[in-house]
Enzyme design. Structure first.
Site, PDB file in Angstrom:
ATOM      1  N   SER A 121       0.833  -1.198   0.000  1.00 49.29           N
ATOM      2  CA  SER A 121       0.000   0.000   0.000  1.00 49.29           C
ATOM      3  C   SER A 121       0.868   1.248   0.000  1.00 49.29           C
ATOM      4  O   SER A 121       1.972   1.246   0.561  1.00 49.29           O
ATOM      5  CB  SER A 121      -0.864  -0.021   1.264  1.00 49.29           C
ATOM      6  OG  SER A 121      -1.452   1.228   1.472  1.00 49.29           O
ATOM      7  N   TYR A 145      -1.712  -0.448  10.659  1.00 47.87           N
ATOM      8  CA  TYR A 145      -1.984  -1.039   9.345  1.00 47.87           C
ATOM      9  C   TYR A 145      -0.786  -0.826   8.409  1.00 47.87           C
ATOM     10  O   TYR A 145      -0.296  -1.778   7.779  1.00 47.87           O
ATOM     11  CB  TYR A 145      -3.260  -0.422   8.740  1.00 47.87           C
ATOM     12  CG  TYR A 145      -3.459  -0.793   7.292  1.00 47.87           C
ATOM     13  CD1 TYR A 145      -3.803  -2.092   6.928  1.00 47.87           C
ATOM     14  CD2 TYR A 145      -3.266   0.146   6.273  1.00 47.87           C
ATOM     15  CE1 TYR A 145      -3.959  -2.443   5.590  1.00 47.87           C
ATOM     16  CE2 TYR A 145      -3.423  -0.193   4.950  1.00 47.87           C
ATOM     17  CZ  TYR A 145      -3.768  -1.481   4.604  1.00 47.87           C
ATOM     18  OH  TYR A 145      -3.913  -1.826   3.285  1.00 47.87           O
ATOM     19  N   LYS A 149       2.183  -3.555   6.486  1.00 48.83           N
ATOM     20  CA  LYS A 149       2.580  -3.635   5.072  1.00 48.83           C
ATOM     21  C   LYS A 149       4.093  -3.439   4.936  1.00 48.83           C
ATOM     22  O   LYS A 149       4.771  -4.146   4.178  1.00 48.83           O
ATOM     23  CB  LYS A 149       1.827  -2.588   4.245  1.00 48.83           C
ATOM     24  CG  LYS A 149       0.316  -2.796   4.206  1.00 48.83           C
ATOM     25  CD  LYS A 149      -0.043  -4.098   3.505  1.00 48.83           C
ATOM     26  CE  LYS A 149      -1.520  -4.377   3.521  1.00 48.83           C
ATOM     27  NZ  LYS A 149      -1.863  -5.692   2.969  1.00 48.83           N
TER      28      LYS A 149
HETATM   29  N1  NAD Z   1      -8.812  -1.357  -0.773  1.00 57.86           N
HETATM   30  C1  NAD Z   1      -7.797  -0.539  -0.544  1.00 57.86           C
HETATM   31  O1  NAD Z   1      -7.977   0.669  -0.488  1.00 57.86           O
HETATM   32  C2  NAD Z   1      -6.401  -1.088  -0.387  1.00 57.86           C
HETATM   33  C3  NAD Z   1      -5.308  -0.221  -0.552  1.00 57.86           C
HETATM   34  C4  NAD Z   1      -4.020  -0.713  -0.392  1.00 57.86           C
HETATM   35  C5  NAD Z   1      -3.820  -2.051  -0.070  1.00 57.86           C
HETATM   36  N2  NAD Z   1      -4.900  -2.865   0.084  1.00 57.86           N
HETATM   37  C6  NAD Z   1      -4.654  -4.276   0.446  1.00 57.86           C
HETATM   38  O2  NAD Z   1      -5.180  -5.112  -0.571  1.00 57.86           O
HETATM   39  C7  NAD Z   1      -5.665  -6.322  -0.003  1.00 57.86           C
HETATM   40  C8  NAD Z   1      -7.090  -6.550  -0.459  1.00 57.86           C
HETATM   41  O3  NAD Z   1      -7.879  -5.432  -0.086  1.00 57.86           O
HETATM   42  P1  NAD Z   1      -9.432  -5.357  -0.390  1.00 57.86           P
HETATM   43  O4  NAD Z   1      -9.778  -3.918  -0.501  1.00 57.86           O
HETATM   44  O5  NAD Z   1      -9.779  -6.265  -1.503  1.00 57.86           O
HETATM   45  O6  NAD Z   1     -10.001  -5.899   1.000  1.00 57.86           O
HETATM   46  P2  NAD Z   1     -11.189  -6.931   1.288  1.00 57.86           P
HETATM   47  O7  NAD Z   1     -11.419  -6.901   2.765  1.00 57.86           O
HETATM   48  O8  NAD Z   1     -12.334  -6.665   0.388  1.00 57.86           O
HETATM   49  O9  NAD Z   1     -10.530  -8.325   0.870  1.00 57.86           O
HETATM   50  C9  NAD Z   1      -9.719  -9.079   1.733  1.00 57.86           C
HETATM   51  C10 NAD Z   1     -10.217 -10.506   1.679  1.00 57.86           C
HETATM   52  O10 NAD Z   1      -9.392 -11.316   2.507  1.00 57.86           O
HETATM   53  C11 NAD Z   1     -10.208 -12.145   3.312  1.00 57.86           C
HETATM   54  N3  NAD Z   1      -9.433 -12.412   4.529  1.00 57.86           N
HETATM   55  C12 NAD Z   1      -9.123 -11.554   5.534  1.00 57.86           C
HETATM   56  N4  NAD Z   1      -8.367 -12.152   6.457  1.00 57.86           N
HETATM   57  C13 NAD Z   1      -8.182 -13.441   6.032  1.00 57.86           C
HETATM   58  C14 NAD Z   1      -7.492 -14.557   6.549  1.00 57.86           C
HETATM   59  N5  NAD Z   1      -6.829 -14.463   7.707  1.00 57.86           N
HETATM   60  N6  NAD Z   1      -7.507 -15.716   5.846  1.00 57.86           N
HETATM   61  C15 NAD Z   1      -8.183 -15.809   4.676  1.00 57.86           C
HETATM   62  N7  NAD Z   1      -8.864 -14.776   4.134  1.00 57.86           N
HETATM   63  C16 NAD Z   1      -8.864 -13.607   4.807  1.00 57.86           C
HETATM   64  C17 NAD Z   1     -11.487 -11.370   3.532  1.00 57.86           C
HETATM   65  O11 NAD Z   1     -12.595 -12.221   3.825  1.00 57.86           O
HETATM   66  C18 NAD Z   1     -11.650 -10.675   2.194  1.00 57.86           C
HETATM   67  O12 NAD Z   1     -12.388 -11.460   1.280  1.00 57.86           O
HETATM   68  C19 NAD Z   1      -5.514  -6.180   1.512  1.00 57.86           C
HETATM   69  O13 NAD Z   1      -4.320  -6.836   1.897  1.00 57.86           O
HETATM   70  C20 NAD Z   1      -5.384  -4.695   1.710  1.00 57.86           C
HETATM   71  O14 NAD Z   1      -4.644  -4.368   2.860  1.00 57.86           O
HETATM   72  C21 NAD Z   1      -6.175  -2.421  -0.080  1.00 57.86           C
END
Ligand code: NAD
Length: 335
Positions: A121, A145, A149
């Site tokens: 991120s 958070y 990362k």
């Molecule tokens: N959306 C954003 O703005 C953003 C920005 C930068 C980084 N990210 C990173 O991208 C990744 C995906 O983000 P997203 O927006 O799709 O989030 P999201 O919450 O929609 O997706 C994460 C998925 O992981 C699953 N999950 C969580 N913990 C788990 C575990 N211990 N075991 C198995 N499954 C698990 C959840 O059920 C969910 O389906 C994350 O790592 C997040 O930190 C997201």
């Protein structure tokens, strides 16, 4: 294998992978997603996906799936992402995001698969001394958070230094928004959305009365915060490009995935109103502690290395968000 593949970014990446002929095994514990996404993925792609409900912290499960399905690469989305919650409950975040990533890596180490794409991120940079943010900027995360990362990125770098057989990309996302153009999948946050776009979409569809704009006195062109919003399908395609790069070039690549352009809150609201034909009532509220005035990416390294750049416009982001939200007002929950 796509961990967290039923989540927001993971589900869109499954579509992009399927369209390039990849067969995908999804591992997700449904902590922040719905089983219904699977059916939507199959409707969009016309393909079936192997889904396993389970936790990435279960190293033995991950190891057995890697072997059973002869997995060639892991894209690791699974994790928790709410900055405020991470401040209130840091240990929960270190466990899921750091220990969860190490669990997947250890499982990979016990088998043959050495190709890993990590969801990092822009938060790893903290408040930038200048814009655009480049990959060479030092890490300065401002909350647990962001710490998680940064910690995983450090571990990945050390891992590949110790064992060059690994192929690793750490993709530093800017602000993912939008939805698949079918309107069948999109962002479906639980509770009150933390981010601008899902909030705007829920106001537009009548689930919330008005948008709170946190701060209109930042030193920006209209006083509101500026972010580098990226269409989630561009982001998804960035993962496919990174995977292809790792397959041919290998090595370790930390890289920004953004558009290189900053858009203000009020510019985004206006664009959304135009795309949706809805009025978005808003009020100005105090700044939120910890929010940064403005940041956007330098997107040139991604173009040079993985041959990828974002191609979708702010209008596409708004139109696709609106199509998703207006045809699924309650998200994946049945109305
Ligand atoms: N959306 C954003 O703005 C953003 C920005 C930068 C980084 N990210 C990173 O991208 C990744 C995906 O983000 P997203 O927006 O799709 O989030 P999201 O919450 O929609 O997706 C994460 C998925 O992981 C699953 N999950 C969580 N913990 C788990 C575990 N211990 N075991 C198995 N499954 C698990 C959840 O059920 C969910 O389906 C994350 O790592 C997040 O930190 C997201």
């Amino acid at each position: 294998m796509v961990t967290g593949g039923l989540g927001y970014i993971g589900s869109h990446t499954c579509v992009a992978l399927a369209s390039q002929g990849y067969r995908v095994v999804i591992l997700d514990n449904l902590n922040n997603s719905h089983r219904a996404v699977l059916d939507r993925l199959e409707r969009i792609t016309g393909q079936s996906f192997q889904f396993v409900e389970g936790d990435v912290l279960d190293q033995a499960l991950v190891a057995s799936l890697l072997e059973e399905f002869d997995i060639t690469a892991v894209i690791h989305f699974a994790g928790l992402k709410a900055v405020g919650e991470s401040v209130a409950n840091p240990l929960k975040y270190y466990r899921c995001n750091v220990e969860g990533s190490l669990s997947v890596l250890r499982a990979m180490q016990t088998g043959k698969c050495r190709t890993f794409v990590f969801s990092s991120s822009a938060t790893v940079y903290g408040e930038p001394a200048e814009n655009p943010m480049r990959e060479t900027f030092p890490f300065n995360p401002q909350n647990p958070y962001g710490d998680t990362k940064a910690a995983v990125e450090v571990a990945l770098k050390r891992l590949i230094e110790a064992d060059p057989e690994w192929n690793i990309a750490a993709l530093r996302y800017f602000n993912p928004v939008g939805a698949h153009e079918s309107g069948l999948i999109g962002e479906d946050p639980q509770g009150i959305p933390n981010n601008l776009m899902p909030y705007v979409a829920q106001v537009a569809v009548g689930r919330r009365d008005e948008l709170a704009v946190f701060g209109d006195d930042y030193p920006t062109r209209d006083g509101t915060g500026i972010r580098d919003y990226i269409h989630v399908m561009d982001l998804a395609e960035g993962h496919v490009a990174a995977l292809e790069y790792l397959t041919t070039e290998g090595g370790y690549l930390p890289v920004n995935l953004g558009t290189g352009q900053g858009v203000s809150v009020l510019e985004m609201v206006t664009a959304f109103e135009q795309a949706s034909g809805q009025t978005i009532p808003y009020r100005v509220a105090p700044r939120r502690p910890g929010d940064i005035a403005q940041y956007w990416s330098d997107a040139s390294l991604a173009a040079k290395t993985i041959g990828w750049r974002a191609i979708r416009s702010v209008d596409d982001m708004c139109r696709d968000t609106w199509r998703w939200q207006s045809s699924n007002p309650q998200g994946f929950k049945e109305p």
